[in-house]
Design an enzyme around this catalytic site. Structure first.
Site, PDB file in Angstrom:
ATOM      1  N   THR A 287     -13.278   5.205   8.499  1.00  0.00           N
ATOM      2  CA  THR A 287     -14.017   4.755   7.319  1.00  0.00           C
ATOM      3  C   THR A 287     -14.526   3.334   7.540  1.00  0.00           C
ATOM      4  O   THR A 287     -14.084   2.640   8.466  1.00  0.00           O
ATOM      5  CB  THR A 287     -13.105   4.751   6.077  1.00  0.00           C
ATOM      6  OG1 THR A 287     -12.034   3.805   6.300  1.00  0.00           O
ATOM      7  CG2 THR A 287     -12.520   6.128   5.806  1.00  0.00           C
TER       8      THR A 287
ATOM      9  N   LYS B  82       0.957   4.345  -2.832  1.00  0.00           N
ATOM     10  CA  LYS B  82       0.641   5.730  -2.499  1.00  0.00           C
ATOM     11  C   LYS B  82       1.852   6.635  -2.709  1.00  0.00           C
ATOM     12  O   LYS B  82       1.714   7.793  -3.111  1.00  0.00           O
ATOM     13  CB  LYS B  82       0.139   5.826  -1.058  1.00  0.00           C
ATOM     14  CG  LYS B  82      -1.242   5.214  -0.877  1.00  0.00           C
ATOM     15  CD  LYS B  82      -2.278   5.882  -1.777  1.00  0.00           C
ATOM     16  CE  LYS B  82      -3.676   5.369  -1.568  1.00  0.00           C
ATOM     17  NZ  LYS B  82      -4.685   6.066  -2.392  1.00  0.00           N
TER      18      LYS B  82
ATOM     19  N   TYR C 198       0.837  -1.205   0.000  1.00  0.00           N
ATOM     20  CA  TYR C 198       0.000   0.000   0.000  1.00  0.00           C
ATOM     21  C   TYR C 198       0.870   1.252   0.000  1.00  0.00           C
ATOM     22  O   TYR C 198       0.615   2.198  -0.763  1.00  0.00           O
ATOM     23  CB  TYR C 198      -0.907  -0.020   1.225  1.00  0.00           C
ATOM     24  CG  TYR C 198      -1.853   1.151   1.322  1.00  0.00           C
ATOM     25  CD1 TYR C 198      -2.961   1.238   0.485  1.00  0.00           C
ATOM     26  CD2 TYR C 198      -1.654   2.158   2.260  1.00  0.00           C
ATOM     27  CE1 TYR C 198      -3.839   2.307   0.578  1.00  0.00           C
ATOM     28  CE2 TYR C 198      -2.521   3.227   2.361  1.00  0.00           C
ATOM     29  CZ  TYR C 198      -3.614   3.296   1.517  1.00  0.00           C
ATOM     30  OH  TYR C 198      -4.477   4.369   1.618  1.00  0.00           O
TER      31      TYR C 198
END
Length: 219
Positions: free
Chosen positions: A151, A120, A116
Site C-alpha cells: 500500500t 487491531k 497498532y
C-alpha cells in the site's frame, strides 16, 4: 438477492454531490447522517465495511497518551461508531453483513507495533462480540486480517528506510509466499465475506497474509 451499488463514503456522488463530505472521522453525528443518506439514496444498506485506520510504530514506552487516544479513537471507537450508525438500516436488510479490516497484528506479536496491535486486537474481539449479539438479527459480522500489504503507507515506510530495497525484501520474506499481499486480494476477501454466498459465515476472521499466521516453513 438485491443488487446495490458499493459506496465508498466520502467519494461516492449522490443526487446533490458527495454522500459524505470530508470532516472529522471521530464524530458520531456525521456518520449517522451519512448512513441515513446512503440508505435513502440507494434504497437500503446491506453491508458495512470498516477499513479506516491509522498506524503507529514503536514499542509501548514510545507512545504517549495522545498517541494511544489518537489510534484508539479512529481504529476502535471509529468502528463502533460506524456500526452503531449502520445498525438501524442493516436490521432491515435480508442479507446484512459487517466486515472489519484487522491485521495479523491482532493475533501475532510484531516488533514495534504495540499501539497498532492493541487496536487491531480490540477490533477482532469487538467483532466476535458483535457477531454473538447480532446473529439473532440476521446480521453477520466477520473480519479480514491481512499480512503486510503493498500500500502507499508501506511505500512511505520503505522510503524512510536506510535501504528501501532490502527492507522491502525483508517484509516480503515474512510471508511464506515470499511476496507482499496486494490490496486487490484483501478487497476480494472482503467481497467474499460480505456476499450472501457467505450466509453461513459469521464470527470468522479470514487471514489474507500469505500464510504468515499459520505456516512455519523450514528453510
Amino acid at each position: 438477492m438485491r443488487h446495490r451499488r458499493r459506496v465508498p463514503l466520502g467519494r461516492a456522488p449522490g443526487p446533490a454531490g458527495p454522500l459524505l463530505r470530508p470532516g472529522p472521522a471521530g464524530r458520531a453525528a456525521p456518520l449517522e447522517q451519512t448512513m441515513d443518506r446512503v440508505a435513502a439514496t440507494l434504497g437500503g444498506l446491506d453491508v458495512l465495511v470498516n477499513c479506516a485506520a491509522v498506524s503507529a510504530v514503536g514499542a509501548v514506552e514510545a507512545a504517549d497518551d495522545a498517541e494511544w487516544h489518537r489510534c484508539l479513537d479512529v481504529n476502535v471507537v471509529g468502528v463502533a461508531r460506524a456500526c452503531r450508525a449502520a445498525l438501524p438500516h442493516l436490521r432491515r436488510s435480508t442479507s446484512a453483513a459487517i466486515v472489519s479490516i484487522t491485521s495479523i497484528a491482532a493475533t501475532a506479536g510484531l516488533v514495534d507495533r504495540a499501539v497498532y496491535s492493541a487496536t487491531k486486537g480490540a477490533v477482532h474481539a469487538l467483532s466476535l462480540a458483535m457477531a454473538a449479539d447480532l446473529v439473532g438479527d440476521g446480521i453477520r459480522v466477520c473480519t479480514v486480517a491481512p499480512g503486510t500489504v503493498d500500500t502507499p503507507w508501506v511505500a512511505r515506510l520503505l522510503a524512510g528506510a536506510q535501504d528501501p530495497a532490502t527492507e522491502k525484501r525483508r517484509l516480503a520474506a515474512r510471508q511464506p509466499t515470499g511476496r507482499l499481499v496486494t490490496a486487490d486480494e484483501v478487497a476480494q476477501a472482503v467481497a467474499f465475506l460480505a456476499s450472501p454466498v457467505s450466509g453461513a459465515t459469521t464470527g470468522t476472521a479470514l487471514a489474507v497474509d500469505g500464510g504468515m499466521s499459520g505456516l512455519r516453513l523450514v528453510r
